[in-house]
Design a protein around this motif. Structure first.
Motif, mmCIF file in Angstrom:
data_model
loop_
_atom_site.group_PDB
_atom_site.id
_atom_site.type_symbol
_atom_site.label_atom_id
_atom_site.label_comp_id
_atom_site.label_asym_id
_atom_site.label_seq_id
_atom_site.Cartn_x
_atom_site.Cartn_y
_atom_site.Cartn_z
ATOM 1 N N LEU A 121 0.811 -1.222 0.000
ATOM 2 C CA LEU A 121 0.000 0.000 0.000
ATOM 3 C C LEU A 121 0.844 1.271 0.000
ATOM 4 O O LEU A 121 0.321 2.353 -0.273
ATOM 5 C CB LEU A 121 -0.945 -0.008 1.205
ATOM 6 C CG LEU A 121 -1.991 -1.123 1.201
ATOM 7 C CD1 LEU A 121 -2.848 -1.056 2.448
ATOM 8 C CD2 LEU A 121 -2.878 -1.043 -0.036
ATOM 9 N N ILE A 122 2.144 1.145 0.276
ATOM 10 C CA ILE A 122 2.985 2.348 0.387
ATOM 11 C C ILE A 122 2.895 3.261 -0.838
ATOM 12 O O ILE A 122 2.689 4.463 -0.681
ATOM 13 C CB ILE A 122 4.446 1.963 0.736
ATOM 14 C CG1 ILE A 122 4.520 1.665 2.231
ATOM 15 C CG2 ILE A 122 5.421 3.081 0.379
ATOM 16 C CD1 ILE A 122 5.866 1.247 2.724
ATOM 17 N N PRO A 123 2.991 2.741 -2.069
ATOM 18 C CA PRO A 123 2.931 3.667 -3.206
ATOM 19 C C PRO A 123 1.615 4.436 -3.325
ATOM 20 O O PRO A 123 1.590 5.511 -3.919
ATOM 21 C CB PRO A 123 3.115 2.751 -4.429
ATOM 22 C CG PRO A 123 3.825 1.564 -3.900
ATOM 23 C CD PRO A 123 3.313 1.378 -2.507
ATOM 24 N N ILE A 124 0.510 3.919 -2.753
ATOM 25 C CA ILE A 124 -0.743 4.691 -2.783
ATOM 26 C C ILE A 124 -0.702 5.774 -1.725
ATOM 27 O O ILE A 124 -1.207 6.870 -1.921
ATOM 28 C CB ILE A 124 -1.978 3.805 -2.480
ATOM 29 C CG1 ILE A 124 -2.055 2.624 -3.416
ATOM 30 C CG2 ILE A 124 -3.260 4.623 -2.563
ATOM 31 C CD1 ILE A 124 -3.365 1.863 -3.293
ATOM 32 N N VAL A 125 -0.099 5.417 -0.585
ATOM 33 C CA VAL A 125 -0.169 6.276 0.591
ATOM 34 C C VAL A 125 0.812 7.440 0.494
ATOM 35 O O VAL A 125 0.544 8.531 1.000
ATOM 36 C CB VAL A 125 0.117 5.388 1.829
ATOM 37 C CG1 VAL A 125 0.444 6.215 3.026
ATOM 38 C CG2 VAL A 125 -1.086 4.498 2.102
ATOM 39 N N ILE A 126 1.935 7.219 -0.185
ATOM 40 C CA ILE A 126 2.938 8.276 -0.337
ATOM 41 C C ILE A 126 2.397 9.325 -1.311
ATOM 42 O O ILE A 126 1.889 8.979 -2.370
ATOM 43 C CB ILE A 126 4.236 7.652 -0.904
ATOM 44 C CG1 ILE A 126 4.864 6.711 0.117
ATOM 45 C CG2 ILE A 126 5.225 8.731 -1.313
ATOM 46 C CD1 ILE A 126 5.352 7.400 1.343
ATOM 47 N N PRO A 127 2.474 10.614 -0.947
ATOM 48 C CA PRO A 127 2.000 11.642 -1.868
ATOM 49 C C PRO A 127 2.608 11.478 -3.257
ATOM 50 O O PRO A 127 3.798 11.173 -3.384
ATOM 51 C CB PRO A 127 2.485 12.938 -1.210
ATOM 52 C CG PRO A 127 2.568 12.626 0.228
ATOM 53 C CD PRO A 127 2.955 11.183 0.319
ATOM 54 N N GLY A 128 1.791 11.669 -4.286
ATOM 55 C CA GLY A 128 2.219 11.436 -5.662
ATOM 56 C C GLY A 128 3.503 12.158 -6.026
ATOM 57 O O GLY A 128 4.407 11.586 -6.639
ATOM 58 N N ASN A 158 5.430 1.094 -10.025
ATOM 59 C CA ASN A 158 5.250 1.374 -8.596
ATOM 60 C C ASN A 158 3.830 1.824 -8.301
ATOM 61 O O ASN A 158 3.186 1.366 -7.366
ATOM 62 C CB ASN A 158 6.171 2.534 -8.190
ATOM 63 C CG ASN A 158 7.487 2.049 -7.630
ATOM 64 O OD1 ASN A 158 7.685 0.848 -7.460
ATOM 65 N ND2 ASN A 158 8.367 2.979 -7.376
ATOM 66 N N LEU A 161 0.942 -0.994 -9.314
ATOM 67 C CA LEU A 161 0.962 -2.296 -8.618
ATOM 68 C C LEU A 161 -0.066 -2.428 -7.483
ATOM 69 O O LEU A 161 -0.809 -3.408 -7.447
ATOM 70 C CB LEU A 161 2.393 -2.576 -8.125
ATOM 71 C CG LEU A 161 2.646 -3.881 -7.379
ATOM 72 C CD1 LEU A 161 2.257 -5.083 -8.211
ATOM 73 C CD2 LEU A 161 4.118 -3.994 -6.973
#
Lengths: 284, 304
Positions: A121-128, A158, A161
């Motif tokens: 879930l990290i790539p969704i949670v990290i600001p774009g 990234n 996924l």
């Protein structure tokens, strides 16, 4: 309308509901305004894209396809459209393959499961914006020149996924395992079970995931802008034109950028529906 | 060792099937985990390191100093920008919540074909470029935009209004237009789970609509409200496109200041530091709420 729906239901709601007719009317009006604001600007852009005028905007001076002609004859725009298709296809393929393996893994109980889920879930949670910048910093330091097939593709995989996993996981989670177990009891090897039973059952879900992933990658902008080299994707090309010189074909480009991923996603929804129907009919 | 864990953990669950699913879990998750460790976690860790480095006209050099973090407090530009970004994000989240609730309720009370159509129409904009959906406000609010031309045609103004674009107010318009759907959807999904008979029963017993809202709907769809608020807050704090395109000099946010460190100032160390500030303010609420209502609830809609 409301009373009719309630009556058709055969439930005695009509008598109770009628005192609140005012609320219901207000709700309908609200919904109409909501959807009008949601889609109105998009419809307006579509109308403007056919405007036979050198200056983008109203008044409408006549119907013309010339701006679409401009887009489809500009080598630069054609190239960026092609780049977006290629990156989108590759990112979708890579992300869906990894997500499929992940989802198969998640059918097991294993110790690091929730840790792995958090990682996904990290790539969704990290600001774009930081999703692009972290790669810019790392590749910049390593001396990797930004390009479509290195930095941009990696950034897109990234990003895509987690969504690919979140689309596929429910397909594998809720599915009826009887057939699979029967095959296992009859001595089929895991690979055979996968190719002959599991994959055919989840195929609509896999196709939907591929389409959604493509759509997400096609629309990606904020990471790409930091990772792009000389070859631009279509949203980056659009942005560059928007920031520098607003050319009259910008509205035609906007329509193309909206339609391609929206259509892809729509087909994805159709496959997802098929997948869900399959699961329901297979359920005991 | 790997096999022992997998074997033991793979033992039949209480309600699960007796036969183990195919494959070894650790091998199956390995490609994605390796990918994310190399291309997501390692670069993040590297960015944390760079935030302690030093940027100068000679480039960015390895170091271990807190100068970049000190500047957050000594240079009012940065502190004010963080506060302004928080203010904009919180306001946008609250407005998105107020806009979303009625429409989510509307959707959850539809039936049949119309429900499908309305829900699909809500889903579809997710799959259209937010750059384009931000851009649409320029031909609406610009000098020659629809609003100015309409007002002129009506004879209400003589010269086009300039203040419609390029200020903080338009940033709200853009953010809310693009991100409200991230609020509407989780609220709708949680309203969907509420048994309509609960509302009927309350109304039968003479409850006023306000009581139904505050005592039944709101408490039951709380997870959806929280999930949506967290998503919108996260997206709004990290906005770049909207303020850049619509905000003008007075509407810029933290994301634009960060981007400038890379695209204009070439101050990578400060850019990394500000990125970490952004990640912190965007992710901390998510972690708190995630712990509270369960991270899985936020992302998997309680499927597990």
């Amino acid at each position: 309308m409301t009373a009719r729906a309630a009556a058709a239901d055969g439930r005695p709601t009509a008598a109770v509901a009628s005192p609140y007719l005012g609320y219901r009317v207000a709700l309908w009006v609200y919904a109409a305004v909501f959807y009008l604001i949601l889609y109105g600007p998009l419809v307006m852009i579509a109308v403007l894209s056919f405007n036979d005028s050198e200056i983008s905007g109203f008044p409408f001076r006549g119907f013309s396809l010339r701006w679409y002609g401009t887009v489809f004859t500009s080598p630069q725009l054609i190239a960026s459209l092609g780049n977006s298709f290629a990156v989108g296809a590759l990112a979708a393929l890579a992300a869906t393959s990894m997500a499929l393996l992940l989802a198969l893994g998640f059918r097991h109980a294993f110790r690091a499961k929730s840790l792995v889920l958090n990682l996904i879930l990290i790539p969704i949670v990290i600001p774009g914006i930081t999703g692009g910048i972290v790669l810019l910093l790392s590749f910049g330091y390593l001396g990797v020149r930004p390009s479509l097939w290195t930095t941009v593709l990696i950034g897109h995989i990234n990003w895509v996924l987690p969504f690919a996993f979140l689309t596929l996981y429910p397909r594998l989670h809720g599915f009826d395992r009887t057939l699979e177990e029967a095959a296992m009891d009859l001595g089929a090897r895991p690979w055979t079970i996968f190719t002959h039973i599991v994959f055919p059952l989840i195929r609509p879900g896999v196709v939907a995931t591929l389409l959604f992933s493509f759509s997400l990658s096609f629309d990606e902008f904020i990471r790409t802008i930091f990772l792009t080299g000389f070859d631009r994707t279509i949203p980056v090309q659009f942005w560059t034109m928007l920031v520098n010189v607003v050319a009259p074909e910008i509205t035609a480009m906007a329509v193309i950028i909206i339609l391609i991923p929206a259509f892809t996603a729509l087909v994805g929804f159709a496959y997802l529906r098929q997948a869900r129907r399959g699961e329901r009919s297979a359920a005991p | 060792m790997l096999r022992r864990i997998a074997g033991r953990a793979g033992a039949p669950a209480a309600d699960g099937p007796a036969v183990k699913p195919i494959g070894r879990p650790y091998l199956l998750v390995a490609p994605a985990v390796a990918w994310l460790l190399v291309f997501s976690i390692a670069p993040l860790a590297f960015m944390v390191a760079i935030s302690f480095w030093k940027s100068s006209i000679f480039g960015t050099k390895p170091d271990f100093q807190f100068g970049n973090y000190m500047r957050l407090f000594t240079d009012p530009l940065y502190g004010n920008m963080v506060l302004k970004t928080l203010r904009i994000a919180v306001t946008a989240t609250v407005i998105a919540l107020l806009i979303s609730f009625p429409i989510a309720y509307f959707l959850s009370t539809r039936k049949g074909l119309w429900k499908g159509v309305f829900v699909l129409m809500l889903f579809l904009p997710f799959w259209t470029s937010y750059v384009v959906r931000t851009f649409v406000w320029i031909p609406i609010l610009g000098r020659n935009g629809v609003i100015n031309q309409t007002l002129h045609w009506l004879g209400l103004i003589d010269a086009p209004l300039d203040w419609l674009l390029y200020n903080e107010g338009v940033v709200y318009v853009g953010l809310i237009y693009v991100y409200t759907l991230y609020m509407t959807l989780p609220i709708y999904l949680s309203l969907e789970k509420i048994d309509p008979r609960l509302i009927e029963a309350a109304l039968d017993l003479g409850a006023r609509p306000f009581a139904v809202f505050f005592r039944i709907l709101l408490p039951l769809c709380w997870p959806g409200v929280l999930a949506g608020s967290i998503m919108v807050f996260l997206l709004a704090t990290s906005a770049y496109v909207t303020p850049q395109l619509l905000g003008g000099p007075s509407g810029i946010m933290l994301g634009n200041v960060i981007a400038n460190q890379f695209l204009a100032n070439n101050n990578w160390a400060m850019g990394a530091t500000l990125s970490i500030v952004l990640i912190t303010i965007a992710v901390v609420p998510l972690l708190i709420v995630g712990r509270w209502i369960g991270m899985r609830q936020v992302f998997l809609g309680g499927r597990e």
